[in-house]
Design an enzyme around this catalytic site. Sequence first.
Site, PDB file in Angstrom:
ATOM      1  N   TYR A  53       2.569  -2.653 -17.006  1.00  0.00           N
ATOM      2  CA  TYR A  53       1.172  -3.081 -16.782  1.00  0.00           C
ATOM      3  C   TYR A  53       0.754  -2.852 -15.326  1.00  0.00           C
ATOM      4  O   TYR A  53      -0.343  -2.375 -15.046  1.00  0.00           O
ATOM      5  CB  TYR A  53       0.994  -4.559 -17.159  1.00  0.00           C
ATOM      6  CG  TYR A  53      -0.407  -5.064 -16.897  1.00  0.00           C
ATOM      7  CD1 TYR A  53      -1.508  -4.478 -17.517  1.00  0.00           C
ATOM      8  CD2 TYR A  53      -0.635  -6.119 -16.015  1.00  0.00           C
ATOM      9  CE1 TYR A  53      -2.797  -4.942 -17.271  1.00  0.00           C
ATOM     10  CE2 TYR A  53      -1.917  -6.583 -15.769  1.00  0.00           C
ATOM     11  CZ  TYR A  53      -2.991  -5.982 -16.397  1.00  0.00           C
ATOM     12  OH  TYR A  53      -4.267  -6.432 -16.146  1.00  0.00           O
TER      13      TYR A  53
ATOM     14  N   ARG B 186      -5.458   3.106 -12.969  1.00  0.00           N
ATOM     15  CA  ARG B 186      -6.827   2.728 -13.324  1.00  0.00           C
ATOM     16  C   ARG B 186      -7.626   2.373 -12.083  1.00  0.00           C
ATOM     17  O   ARG B 186      -8.774   2.810 -11.922  1.00  0.00           O
ATOM     18  CB  ARG B 186      -6.798   1.549 -14.299  1.00  0.00           C
ATOM     19  CG  ARG B 186      -8.193   1.064 -14.651  1.00  0.00           C
ATOM     20  CD  ARG B 186      -8.182  -0.023 -15.698  1.00  0.00           C
ATOM     21  NE  ARG B 186      -7.400  -1.190 -15.324  1.00  0.00           N
ATOM     22  CZ  ARG B 186      -7.370  -2.325 -16.024  1.00  0.00           C
ATOM     23  NH1 ARG B 186      -8.045  -2.404 -17.171  1.00  0.00           N
ATOM     24  NH2 ARG B 186      -6.642  -3.342 -15.628  1.00  0.00           N
TER      25      ARG B 186
ATOM     26  N   TYR C 243      -7.078 -10.448  -7.498  1.00  0.00           N
ATOM     27  CA  TYR C 243      -5.760 -11.085  -7.585  1.00  0.00           C
ATOM     28  C   TYR C 243      -4.908 -10.659  -6.393  1.00  0.00           C
ATOM     29  O   TYR C 243      -4.941  -9.503  -5.984  1.00  0.00           O
ATOM     30  CB  TYR C 243      -5.033 -10.644  -8.873  1.00  0.00           C
ATOM     31  CG  TYR C 243      -5.428 -11.384 -10.146  1.00  0.00           C
ATOM     32  CD1 TYR C 243      -6.276 -12.482 -10.131  1.00  0.00           C
ATOM     33  CD2 TYR C 243      -4.911 -10.974 -11.364  1.00  0.00           C
ATOM     34  CE1 TYR C 243      -6.620 -13.138 -11.305  1.00  0.00           C
ATOM     35  CE2 TYR C 243      -5.242 -11.630 -12.549  1.00  0.00           C
ATOM     36  CZ  TYR C 243      -6.097 -12.707 -12.512  1.00  0.00           C
ATOM     37  OH  TYR C 243      -6.423 -13.350 -13.675  1.00  0.00           O
TER      38      TYR C 243
ATOM     39  N   ARG D 132     -14.758 -10.635 -16.310  1.00  0.00           N
ATOM     40  CA  ARG D 132     -14.409 -11.585 -17.377  1.00  0.00           C
ATOM     41  C   ARG D 132     -15.283 -11.412 -18.611  1.00  0.00           C
ATOM     42  O   ARG D 132     -14.882 -11.783 -19.726  1.00  0.00           O
ATOM     43  CB  ARG D 132     -14.530 -13.023 -16.870  1.00  0.00           C
ATOM     44  CG  ARG D 132     -13.598 -13.353 -15.729  1.00  0.00           C
ATOM     45  CD  ARG D 132     -12.135 -13.329 -16.130  1.00  0.00           C
ATOM     46  NE  ARG D 132     -11.267 -13.483 -14.960  1.00  0.00           N
ATOM     47  CZ  ARG D 132      -9.947 -13.388 -14.994  1.00  0.00           C
ATOM     48  NH1 ARG D 132      -9.318 -13.111 -16.127  1.00  0.00           N
ATOM     49  NH2 ARG D 132      -9.243 -13.526 -13.899  1.00  0.00           N
TER      50      ARG D 132
ATOM     51  N   GLU E  45      -3.708 -14.765 -25.947  1.00  0.00           N
ATOM     52  CA  GLU E  45      -4.902 -14.237 -25.273  1.00  0.00           C
ATOM     53  C   GLU E  45      -5.981 -14.057 -26.345  1.00  0.00           C
ATOM     54  O   GLU E  45      -5.668 -13.701 -27.483  1.00  0.00           O
ATOM     55  CB  GLU E  45      -4.577 -12.903 -24.594  1.00  0.00           C
ATOM     56  CG  GLU E  45      -5.775 -12.274 -23.907  1.00  0.00           C
ATOM     57  CD  GLU E  45      -5.393 -11.185 -22.916  1.00  0.00           C
ATOM     58  OE1 GLU E  45      -4.576 -11.472 -22.003  1.00  0.00           O
ATOM     59  OE2 GLU E  45      -5.881 -10.063 -23.062  1.00  0.00           O
TER      60      GLU E  45
HETATM   61  C1  3HB Z   1      -7.019  -5.546 -18.173  1.00  0.00           C
HETATM   62  O1  3HB Z   1      -6.141  -5.239 -17.359  1.00  0.00           O
HETATM   63  O2  3HB Z   1      -7.932  -4.754 -18.466  1.00  0.00           O
HETATM   64  C2  3HB Z   1      -7.019  -6.866 -18.807  1.00  0.00           C
HETATM   65  C3  3HB Z   1      -5.857  -7.586 -18.935  1.00  0.00           C
HETATM   66  C4  3HB Z   1      -5.889  -8.814 -19.565  1.00  0.00           C
HETATM   67  C5  3HB Z   1      -7.055  -9.331 -20.034  1.00  0.00           C
HETATM   68  C6  3HB Z   1      -8.201  -8.619 -19.900  1.00  0.00           C
HETATM   69  C7  3HB Z   1      -8.183  -7.368 -19.293  1.00  0.00           C
HETATM   70  O3  3HB Z   1      -4.779  -9.525 -19.726  1.00  0.00           O
END
Ligand code: 3HB
Length: 326
Positions: free
Chosen positions: A140, A147, A201, A214, A320
């Site tokens: 991630y 990105r 973050y 969000r 989530e």
């Molecule tokens: C993201 O990195 O696009 C993302 C990650 C999440 C929730 C929403 C978006 O855990």
Amino acid sequence: TVDSAVPVRGIGSAFEPVGTDVGDRNVLGRVVFSDLGVQPAIADGVPTVIVPMGGGFQEVFTSERPVRTGVDGRLVYAEDGERLFCAARIDRRGVYRDTVRIAYDSAFELITRLGYPQVLRMWNLVGGIIDDNADGLEIYRDFCIGRAEAFDTWAGRVGRIPAATGIGTRGQDVYLYFLAGTPDAEPVHLENPHQTPAYEYPDEYGPKSPSFARATYVDGTLYVSGTASIIGDETVRHGDVLGQTEVTLANIADLIGAENLDRHGVSGGFTLADLDQVKVYVRDAADIPLVKARCEEAFSPDADVVYLNVDVCRPDLLVEIEGIVR
Ligand code: 3HB
């Protein structure tokens, strides 16, 4: 002030059984939640992405207007003159950063060339999301670098960072699909006062912050990003799936409520009972009944709600939730 009472326009969406006929609808894109994933392609005249998420349903994006479909390199898309759907897959690899940047670059190049520079909603389905890549960096975090580099490169030429989902899958590879609009789309991107904006973050969560808002309000539709049990920038209720579900629901309620919409110049206000096309991602399959029981109390009995058993973007997140309000 944007009036949330304007009639529905823009992109329609629905969950329906896999294989439901396109019929005479104008379909911008179809995402099939299945056991195995396939490279996006035009099938029955529709951009189609089959993603390895389980679920056994399809998410269909529709338009009131005739659509034109296309293939551009590894991207498939459809456009209606106002809104566009686009999808891509990045094959499994040791390190994702450069390929993710290139995929986003190609997508941004396509949407700006075709006249849809406003990015409205993005989904990023990341296989092995909390596993290590070949360099020992969490996939991630590796994904977020590429990105973020693409958004940096295109700042000022594409719209601001929209609502998104970044979630695990039951397979490998990375799938992207997103919605975009013409310059007059005027999306409003929302933050949650109880959560640090993800793009701010601190670096303890990775070398580049996640690029997403969000929620995004556009065309009378509020797109709620994947939302989890995070307060400030910290995961709360470690190891407690019901507690995390509670915090997640409260986060969404605060995000879509009148006070927060007003803060962002959007009139109106919503509750959890207004949420539809809800995806509930649950890390451990055994937790699904508990999470489901709580969600059924919160959501309308008429809402489409699906439960998907996949990893979330932090190892300590057990649940989530995302959805839309029209
Ligand atoms: C993201 O990195 O696009 C993302 C990650 C999440 C929730 C929403 C978006 O855990």
